[in-house]
Design a protein around this motif. Structure first.
Motif, PDB file in Angstrom:
ATOM      1  N   MET A   1       0.842  -1.210   0.000  1.00 22.17           N
ATOM      2  CA  MET A   1       0.000   0.000   0.000  1.00 22.17           C
ATOM      3  C   MET A   1       0.874   1.255   0.000  1.00 22.17           C
ATOM      4  N   VAL A   2       0.463   2.235  -0.804  1.00 20.98           N
ATOM      5  CA  VAL A   2       1.161   3.516  -0.864  1.00 20.98           C
ATOM      6  C   VAL A   2       0.322   4.555  -0.143  1.00 20.98           C
ATOM      7  N   LEU A   3       0.940   5.271   0.807  1.00 17.63           N
ATOM      8  CA  LEU A   3       0.217   6.299   1.550  1.00 17.63           C
ATOM      9  C   LEU A   3       0.656   7.678   1.084  1.00 17.63           C
ATOM     10  N   GLN A   4      -0.289   8.415   0.491  1.00 15.62           N
ATOM     11  CA  GLN A   4      -0.042   9.797   0.070  1.00 15.62           C
ATOM     12  C   GLN A   4      -0.334  10.723   1.249  1.00 15.62           C
ATOM     13  N   LEU A   5       0.551  11.687   1.509  1.00 11.74           N
ATOM     14  CA  LEU A   5       0.361  12.632   2.608  1.00 11.74           C
ATOM     15  C   LEU A   5       0.354  14.054   2.073  1.00 11.74           C
ATOM     16  N   SER A   6      -0.702  14.811   2.381  1.00 11.73           N
ATOM     17  CA  SER A   6      -0.837  16.175   1.874  1.00 11.73           C
ATOM     18  C   SER A   6      -1.577  17.022   2.907  1.00 11.73           C
ATOM     19  N   THR A   7      -1.097  18.244   3.129  1.00 12.06           N
ATOM     20  CA  THR A   7      -1.812  19.141   4.048  1.00 12.06           C
ATOM     21  C   THR A   7      -3.221  19.391   3.540  1.00 12.06           C
ATOM     22  N   PHE A   8      -3.321  19.768   2.266  1.00 14.51           N
ATOM     23  CA  PHE A   8      -4.613  20.181   1.708  1.00 14.51           C
ATOM     24  C   PHE A   8      -5.235  19.099   0.842  1.00 14.51           C
ATOM     25  N   HIS A   9      -6.544  19.169   0.712  1.00 15.67           N
ATOM     26  CA  HIS A   9      -7.315  18.184  -0.046  1.00 15.67           C
ATOM     27  C   HIS A   9      -8.224  18.917  -1.024  1.00 15.67           C
ATOM     28  N   TRP A  10      -7.953  18.778  -2.298  1.00 17.46           N
ATOM     29  CA  TRP A  10      -8.726  19.461  -3.344  1.00 17.46           C
ATOM     30  C   TRP A  10      -8.716  20.978  -3.158  1.00 17.46           C
ATOM     31  N   GLU A  11      -7.649  21.505  -2.538  1.00 16.44           N
ATOM     32  CA  GLU A  11      -7.505  22.953  -2.360  1.00 16.44           C
ATOM     33  C   GLU A  11      -6.076  23.342  -2.671  1.00 16.44           C
ATOM     34  N   GLY A  12      -5.909  24.503  -3.343  1.00 18.76           N
ATOM     35  CA  GLY A  12      -4.564  24.942  -3.705  1.00 18.76           C
ATOM     36  C   GLY A  12      -3.969  24.018  -4.756  1.00 18.76           C
ATOM     37  N   GLY A  13      -2.978  24.511  -5.469  1.00 21.44           N
ATOM     38  CA  GLY A  13      -2.380  23.727  -6.554  1.00 21.44           C
ATOM     39  C   GLY A  13      -1.857  22.377  -6.101  1.00 21.44           C
ATOM     40  N   ALA A  14      -1.129  22.353  -4.974  1.00 25.15           N
ATOM     41  CA  ALA A  14      -0.522  21.113  -4.485  1.00 25.15           C
ATOM     42  C   ALA A  14      -1.569  20.133  -3.970  1.00 25.15           C
ATOM     43  N   GLY A  15      -2.588  20.655  -3.264  1.00 25.19           N
ATOM     44  CA  GLY A  15      -3.643  19.796  -2.734  1.00 25.19           C
ATOM     45  C   GLY A  15      -4.452  19.138  -3.849  1.00 25.19           C
ATOM     46  N   VAL A  16      -4.725  19.903  -4.893  1.00 24.38           N
ATOM     47  CA  VAL A  16      -5.448  19.373  -6.058  1.00 24.38           C
ATOM     48  C   VAL A  16      -4.594  18.323  -6.772  1.00 24.38           C
ATOM     49  N   ALA A  17      -3.305  18.615  -6.947  1.00 25.20           N
ATOM     50  CA  ALA A  17      -2.400  17.683  -7.635  1.00 25.20           C
ATOM     51  C   ALA A  17      -2.302  16.351  -6.883  1.00 25.20           C
ATOM     52  N   ALA A  18      -2.204  16.410  -5.552  1.00 19.59           N
ATOM     53  CA  ALA A  18      -2.112  15.190  -4.743  1.00 19.59           C
ATOM     54  C   ALA A  18      -3.395  14.363  -4.853  1.00 19.59           C
ATOM     55  N   ALA A  19      -4.543  15.043  -4.754  1.00 23.37           N
ATOM     56  CA  ALA A  19      -5.832  14.345  -4.838  1.00 23.37           C
ATOM     57  C   ALA A  19      -6.029  13.722  -6.227  1.00 23.37           C
ATOM     58  N   ARG A  20      -5.586  14.436  -7.255  1.00 27.49           N
ATOM     59  CA  ARG A  20      -5.720  13.903  -8.626  1.00 27.49           C
ATOM     60  C   ARG A  20      -4.832  12.680  -8.837  1.00 27.49           C
ATOM     61  N   LEU A 106       5.119  11.673   0.192  1.00 28.97           N
ATOM     62  CA  LEU A 106       4.869  13.030   0.669  1.00 28.97           C
ATOM     63  C   LEU A 106       4.512  13.962  -0.484  1.00 28.97           C
ATOM     64  N   HIS A 107       3.620  14.901  -0.191  1.00 28.68           N
ATOM     65  CA  HIS A 107       3.335  15.994  -1.118  1.00 28.68           C
ATOM     66  C   HIS A 107       3.663  17.295  -0.371  1.00 28.68           C
ATOM     67  N   TRP A 108       2.796  18.288  -0.428  1.00 26.87           N
ATOM     68  CA  TRP A 108       3.020  19.561   0.289  1.00 26.87           C
ATOM     69  C   TRP A 108       2.503  19.363   1.707  1.00 26.87           C
ATOM     70  N   ILE A 109       3.384  19.460   2.716  1.00 26.30           N
ATOM     71  CA  ILE A 109       3.013  19.035   4.072  1.00 26.30           C
ATOM     72  C   ILE A 109       3.169  20.148   5.113  1.00 26.30           C
TER      73      ILE A 109
END
Length: 415
Positions: A1-20, A106-109
């Motif tokens: 299993m791969v765990l993605q970690l991001s401060t934001f979810h579907w918000e801001g450029g980085a949060g959208v990119a991580a969710a996508r 990790l993404h934007w944390i």
């Protein structure tokens, strides 16, 4: 299993990119889980760290604490969110998803989700770490974009974001902590743009670490060309005007280059055009534009975003610093050509004189020249078609999920 970690979810450029990316991996059959500080909207295999009222207060407290710790040092309020000291964050090492994960991604944390101490505990687990960089913070002493300062190439100090820059300032201290933190960690650094990957390889903190460029992805079945007349009618926009779109999360952020866009609109050849503006701000901020402006505010609804792109003749991105802007990818997927400055990853996205136009950085005159070039050469839709095709070839979910799957396999099985 791969765990993605991001401060934001579907918000801001980085949060959208991580969710996508998480969505694309699930569609490709990868066992991906996404943990965010707080959920914006429910989704498959998506978990909020702050899943109780107490934890929500703790998340807010960490954000406030992290921001307050920078307050005594900041040069002025314009840099308040441009530097992250990473002093406060959650310890997530005992979370069931972290324990189950084979790979931590990790993404934007920042902003109180994970601190340097949180990362230290996470890295101590010895699991392979993939880190997708959405700006420069990973390899600097705290800034998200360097604004011309190149000390990160050797050692951060005398930081231009600080009230009292010095030889041993907080940028120096954070740089030292990162140096120790990264030393024995199996880090693989991914940059959405070749521009950022090039910086990763040059920066002292990250040079020598495995790195590569893998772009962000987009759902091309959702972001696609639609009926322009219908889109304009739905948004209350004129049917018979050339409409130029400026979309900045914060239109008043100097990094977004709005002043150059405003100057470009003074070109005689654009006197009959009108402007659509998306993002935070107020209608009165755009009263000085030389042409009529339609201020649509911040649009959170994805369907309305697609309508906005389809209503526009061209997207203008005069950013002075940017990685791989989602707006360009979204517009091009909808068949809307883009005009942008020759900065960051923007020239990688827009094919000059094919799917749009690359203007000289900080040049309002070449920006207006680019807008006029697109309006003239897209009369038959050829530039729009090129824009859509480029996204299909380089940024579609299947293409990007395949590249990440290959990376994960190589980390787990050494392939």
């Amino acid at each position: 299993m791969v765990l993605q970690l991001s401060t934001f979810h579907w918000e801001g450029g980085a949060g959208v990119a991580a969710a996508r990316l998480h969505q694309a991996l699930l569609h490709a059959g990868v066992d991906s889980h996404l943990m965010v500080s707080q959920i914006s909207r429910p989704g498959p295999q998506t978990t909020a760290w702050a899943d109780s009222p107490w934890k929500s207060k703790k998340a807010w407290g960490n954000f406030v604490l992290e921001r307050l710790s920078f307050l005594p040092y900041e040069k002025d309020k314009s840099v308040r969110f441009a530097f992250s000291p990473a002093t406060a964050g959650a310890d997530i090492t005992d979370h069931p998803l972290v324990k189950q994960a084979s790979i931590i991604h990790l993404h934007w944390i920042n902003f109180g989700f994970l601190s340097l101490k949180s990362l230290e505990k996470l890295f101590a687990l010895g699991k392979p770490i993939v880190w997708t960089l959405h700006d420069m913070w990973t390899f600097t002493g705290g800034c998200h974009y360097n604004r011309g300062c190149e000390r990160y190439l050797s050692h951060c100090c005398y930081c231009p974001y600080l009230k009292k820059p010095g030889e041993y300032d907080i940028a120096f201290a954070q740089f030292e902590k990162k140096l120790a933190l990264y030393q024995n960690t199996p880090l693989t650094l991914i940059s959405p743009s070749r521009w950022l990957d090039d910086l990763v390889q040059k920066a002292v903190l990250t040079s020598g670490k495995p790195s590569q460029a893998i772009p962000n992805c987009i759902d091309t079945d959702f972001f696609k060309p639609g009926n322009r007349a219908e889109a304009r009618k739905a948004l209350g926009l004129p049917a018979d005007k050339k409409l130029l779109l400026f979309a900045g999360a914060n239109t008043q952020d100097p990094r977004k280059g709005f002043t150059y866009f405003q100057e470009a609109m003074r070109a005689p050849g654009l006197a009959d055009a009108e402007v659509m503006i998306l993002g935070k701000g107020k209608a009165e901020n755009f009263a000085h534009l030389p042409v009529k402006a339609h201020f649509l505010g911040k649009i959170s609804d994805a369907n309305q975003m697609v309508q906005a792109y389809n209503a526009a003749d061209v997207l203008i991105v005069p950013s002075l610093e940017d990685n791989l802007p989602n707006t360009i990818m979204e517009a091009m997927a909808c068949g809307t050509p883009a005009v942008g400055f020759d900065t960051g990853g923007i020239p990688e996205m827009i094919g000059h004189l094919e799917s749009g136009f690359i203007a000289l950085s900080k040049s309002a005159s070449t920006l207006s020249e680019g807008i006029m070039w697109v309006l003239k050469h897209n009369a038959d839709g050829a530039v729009s078609e090129n824009a859509r095709n480029k996204v299909l070839q380089l940024y579609s979910e299947e293409v990007i999920a395949r590249q990440y799957s290959k990376l994960y396999d190589s980390l787990l099985h050494g392939q």
